[in-house]
Design a protein around this motif. Sequence first.
Motif, PDB file in Angstrom:
ATOM      1  N   HIS A  52       0.924  -0.577   0.094  1.00 42.86           N
ATOM      2  CA  HIS A  52       0.204   0.101   0.453  1.00 42.86           C
ATOM      3  C   HIS A  52       1.040   1.072   0.390  1.00 42.86           C
ATOM      4  N   ASP A  53       1.929   1.485   0.707  1.00 40.85           N
ATOM      5  CA  ASP A  53       3.042   2.232   0.758  1.00 40.85           C
ATOM      6  C   ASP A  53       4.317   2.066   0.208  1.00 40.85           C
ATOM      7  N   CYS A  54       4.053   1.741  -1.132  1.00 40.81           N
ATOM      8  CA  CYS A  54       5.675   1.119  -2.001  1.00 40.81           C
ATOM      9  C   CYS A  54       5.650   2.280  -2.154  1.00 40.81           C
ATOM     10  N   ALA A  55       5.137   3.577  -2.800  1.00 37.82           N
ATOM     11  CA  ALA A  55       5.711   4.769  -3.283  1.00 37.82           C
ATOM     12  C   ALA A  55       5.305   5.641  -2.284  1.00 37.82           C
ATOM     13  N   LYS A  56       5.356   5.491  -1.306  1.00 38.42           N
ATOM     14  CA  LYS A  56       5.685   6.160  -0.124  1.00 38.42           C
ATOM     15  C   LYS A  56       6.997   7.386  -0.056  1.00 38.42           C
ATOM     16  N   CYS A  57       8.324   6.414   0.140  1.00 39.49           N
ATOM     17  CA  CYS A  57       9.198   7.315   0.144  1.00 39.49           C
ATOM     18  C   CYS A  57      10.457   7.522  -1.161  1.00 39.49           C
ATOM     19  N   SER A  83       2.854  14.301  -1.119  1.00 39.94           N
ATOM     20  CA  SER A  83       2.908  13.166  -0.282  1.00 39.94           C
ATOM     21  C   SER A  83       1.276  11.968  -0.731  1.00 39.94           C
ATOM     22  N   LEU A  84      -0.074  13.070  -1.417  1.00 41.11           N
ATOM     23  CA  LEU A  84      -1.197  12.416  -1.306  1.00 41.11           C
ATOM     24  C   LEU A  84      -1.042  11.088  -2.657  1.00 41.11           C
ATOM     25  N   LEU A  85       0.447  11.624  -2.938  1.00 38.08           N
ATOM     26  CA  LEU A  85       0.308  10.988  -4.985  1.00 38.08           C
ATOM     27  C   LEU A  85       0.637   9.326  -4.737  1.00 38.08           C
ATOM     28  N   SER A 111      -6.879   4.025  -2.661  1.00 37.02           N
ATOM     29  CA  SER A 111      -7.661   4.114  -1.835  1.00 37.02           C
ATOM     30  C   SER A 111      -7.771   4.662  -0.340  1.00 37.02           C
ATOM     31  N   HIS A 112      -6.877   4.051  -0.786  1.00 36.98           N
ATOM     32  CA  HIS A 112      -5.635   3.867   0.569  1.00 36.98           C
ATOM     33  C   HIS A 112      -5.881   5.149   1.703  1.00 36.98           C
ATOM     34  N   THR A 113      -5.518   6.351   1.392  1.00 35.79           N
ATOM     35  CA  THR A 113      -4.920   7.581   0.973  1.00 35.79           C
ATOM     36  C   THR A 113      -6.502   7.874   1.962  1.00 35.79           C
ATOM     37  N   THR A 114      -7.201   8.481   0.818  1.00 32.53           N
ATOM     38  CA  THR A 114      -7.867   9.497   1.334  1.00 32.53           C
ATOM     39  C   THR A 114      -9.859   9.052   0.940  1.00 32.53           C
ATOM     40  N   GLY A 135       2.404  -0.659  15.146  1.00 31.58           N
ATOM     41  CA  GLY A 135       3.193   0.155  15.243  1.00 31.58           C
ATOM     42  C   GLY A 135       2.745   1.753  14.772  1.00 31.58           C
ATOM     43  N   ARG A 136       1.471   2.674  14.789  1.00 28.27           N
ATOM     44  CA  ARG A 136       1.094   3.099  14.483  1.00 28.27           C
ATOM     45  C   ARG A 136       0.969   4.062  15.312  1.00 28.27           C
ATOM     46  N   ALA A 137       1.277   4.877  15.753  1.00 31.10           N
ATOM     47  CA  ALA A 137       1.181   6.051  16.846  1.00 31.10           C
ATOM     48  C   ALA A 137      -0.329   6.730  17.462  1.00 31.10           C
ATOM     49  N   TYR A 167      -9.632  16.814  12.417  1.00 33.93           N
ATOM     50  CA  TYR A 167      -7.768  16.611  12.754  1.00 33.93           C
ATOM     51  C   TYR A 167      -7.088  17.840  11.719  1.00 33.93           C
ATOM     52  N   LEU A 168      -7.782  17.282  10.265  1.00 32.81           N
ATOM     53  CA  LEU A 168      -7.351  18.091   8.813  1.00 32.81           C
ATOM     54  C   LEU A 168      -7.535  19.974   9.453  1.00 32.81           C
ATOM     55  N   LYS A 169      -8.929  19.670   9.486  1.00 38.10           N
ATOM     56  CA  LYS A 169      -9.663  20.516   9.669  1.00 38.10           C
ATOM     57  C   LYS A 169      -8.912  22.136  11.001  1.00 38.10           C
ATOM     58  N   SER A 172      -6.107  23.249   9.315  1.00 39.65           N
ATOM     59  CA  SER A 172      -6.206  24.266   8.438  1.00 39.65           C
ATOM     60  C   SER A 172      -5.567  23.725   7.694  1.00 39.65           C
ATOM     61  N   ILE A 173      -5.401  22.272   7.484  1.00 41.16           N
ATOM     62  CA  ILE A 173      -4.517  21.466   6.124  1.00 41.16           C
ATOM     63  C   ILE A 173      -5.853  21.148   5.165  1.00 41.16           C
ATOM     64  N   PRO A 174      -4.978  21.776   3.860  1.00 39.52           N
ATOM     65  CA  PRO A 174      -5.702  21.491   2.638  1.00 39.52           C
ATOM     66  C   PRO A 174      -6.924  20.032   2.243  1.00 39.52           C
ATOM     67  N   ILE A 175      -7.864  19.902   2.592  1.00 39.39           N
ATOM     68  CA  ILE A 175      -8.821  18.838   2.029  1.00 39.39           C
ATOM     69  C   ILE A 175      -9.035  18.231   0.647  1.00 39.39           C
ATOM     70  N   ASP A 176      -8.702  16.948   0.785  1.00 38.88           N
ATOM     71  CA  ASP A 176      -8.494  16.619  -0.634  1.00 38.88           C
ATOM     72  C   ASP A 176     -10.233  16.144  -1.108  1.00 38.88           C
ATOM     73  N   MET A 177     -10.298  16.483  -2.291  1.00 40.88           N
ATOM     74  CA  MET A 177     -11.703  16.764  -2.481  1.00 40.88           C
ATOM     75  C   MET A 177     -11.983  14.868  -2.130  1.00 40.88           C
ATOM     76  N   MET A 178     -11.922  13.968  -2.494  1.00 40.34           N
ATOM     77  CA  MET A 178     -12.314  12.181  -2.338  1.00 40.34           C
ATOM     78  C   MET A 178     -12.402  12.294  -0.733  1.00 40.34           C
ATOM     79  N   THR A 179     -11.264  12.580  -0.107  1.00 41.03           N
ATOM     80  CA  THR A 179     -11.483  12.341   1.347  1.00 41.03           C
ATOM     81  C   THR A 179     -13.082  13.157   1.866  1.00 41.03           C
ATOM     82  N   GLU A 180     -13.666  14.657   0.943  1.00 43.89           N
ATOM     83  CA  GLU A 180     -14.436  15.109   1.843  1.00 43.89           C
ATOM     84  C   GLU A 180     -16.215  13.867   1.138  1.00 43.89           C
TER      85      GLU A 180
HETATM   86  O1  DGI Z   1       1.506   6.521   4.316  1.00 45.41           O
HETATM   87  P1  DGI Z   1       0.615   6.878   5.619  1.00 45.41           P
HETATM   88  O2  DGI Z   1       1.507   7.823   6.535  1.00 45.41           O
HETATM   89  O3  DGI Z   1       0.599   5.206   6.273  1.00 45.41           O
HETATM   90  O4  DGI Z   1      -0.645   7.474   5.287  1.00 45.41           O
HETATM   91  P2  DGI Z   1      -2.089   7.937   4.733  1.00 45.41           P
HETATM   92  O5  DGI Z   1      -1.759   7.503   3.261  1.00 45.41           O
HETATM   93  O6  DGI Z   1      -3.023   7.429   5.107  1.00 45.41           O
HETATM   94  O7  DGI Z   1      -0.957   8.873   4.968  1.00 45.41           O
HETATM   95  C1  DGI Z   1      -1.416   9.533   5.874  1.00 45.41           C
HETATM   96  C2  DGI Z   1      -1.269  11.724   5.284  1.00 45.41           C
HETATM   97  O8  DGI Z   1      -2.715  11.152   4.769  1.00 45.41           O
HETATM   98  C3  DGI Z   1      -1.933  12.335   6.489  1.00 45.41           C
HETATM   99  O9  DGI Z   1      -0.242  12.755   7.140  1.00 45.41           O
HETATM  100  C4  DGI Z   1      -2.945  13.265   6.853  1.00 45.41           C
HETATM  101  C5  DGI Z   1      -2.443  13.393   4.931  1.00 45.41           C
HETATM  102  N1  DGI Z   1      -4.262  13.535   4.656  1.00 45.41           N
HETATM  103  C6  DGI Z   1      -5.022  12.051   4.496  1.00 45.41           C
HETATM  104  N2  DGI Z   1      -6.150  12.731   3.800  1.00 45.41           N
HETATM  105  C7  DGI Z   1      -5.770  13.655   3.700  1.00 45.41           C
HETATM  106  C8  DGI Z   1      -4.459  14.429   3.968  1.00 45.41           C
HETATM  107  N3  DGI Z   1      -3.908  15.111   3.330  1.00 45.41           N
HETATM  108  C9  DGI Z   1      -4.464  16.751   2.854  1.00 45.41           C
HETATM  109  N4  DGI Z   1      -4.078  17.636   2.599  1.00 45.41           N
HETATM  110  N5  DGI Z   1      -5.726  15.852   2.463  1.00 45.41           N
HETATM  111  C10 DGI Z   1      -6.747  15.110   2.424  1.00 45.41           C
HETATM  112  O10 DGI Z   1      -7.478  15.196   2.639  1.00 45.41           O
END
Ligand code: DGI
Length: 202
Positions: A52-57, A83-85, A111-114, A135-137, A167-169, A172-180
Amino acid sequence: MNHKISKINRKLEKELDKERYEHTQGVMYTAAALAMCHGEDVDRALLAGLLHDCAKCIPAQKKLRLCEKYHLDISAVERDNPSLLHAKLGAYLAGKKYHISDQGILYAIKSHTTGRPGMSLLEKIIYIADYMEPGRAELPNTAKVRQLAFHDIDECLYCILEGSLAYLKSRSIPIDMMTEKTYDFYKQQLGKEKYSKSQEDI
Ligand code: DGI
Ligand code: FE
Ligand code: FE
């Protein structure tokens, strides 16, 4: 662990930093436990969790470059927060580099982030496992999420969405349309609107 999974595991260990690799192991085994509980294929859950996080680094600018190269859509919020990408790029790389052809696994990575409206069981499992792996905080709703995950997966999903959006609100972190969109979809599906006032009071 089957041969295919251990091969990918060895490859990923080189792609990820130590902390991310350990998180990936946690997500993989948590996803397997959730798959056993809810009747999903355990190997699919292991593979999706592992990748799921293979592109994270990949560095931010390179993430943007690769998404452009592979013609993956980039939203305005994603352009500002590359990072969302890692989710959609990860799904693409899982197919191309790790030879995953199971579209359901690729969707779960994408779809694992949003999240997204109408998630499959495997998508829900990965989204939840990512949040609650050992391991997650720990966050204020972690204990509740870990309990709900094994007896009401949709309530669990909603609990994470609600907490993440708050948390995002609050920051004041901009929210991705898909999260909403995902939040609105499950809020309506679970009939939360009419109870939202009393929930706030709890
Ligand atoms: O990759 P992980 O850290 O394991 O977890 P994840 O893929 O769920 O990513 C978490 C990060 O994504 C966290 O720093 C918050 C961010 N994130 C999630 N939804 C949104 C978002 N960031 C923005 N800007 N907008 C979003 O809607
Ligand atoms: Fe992630
Ligand atoms: Fe993750």
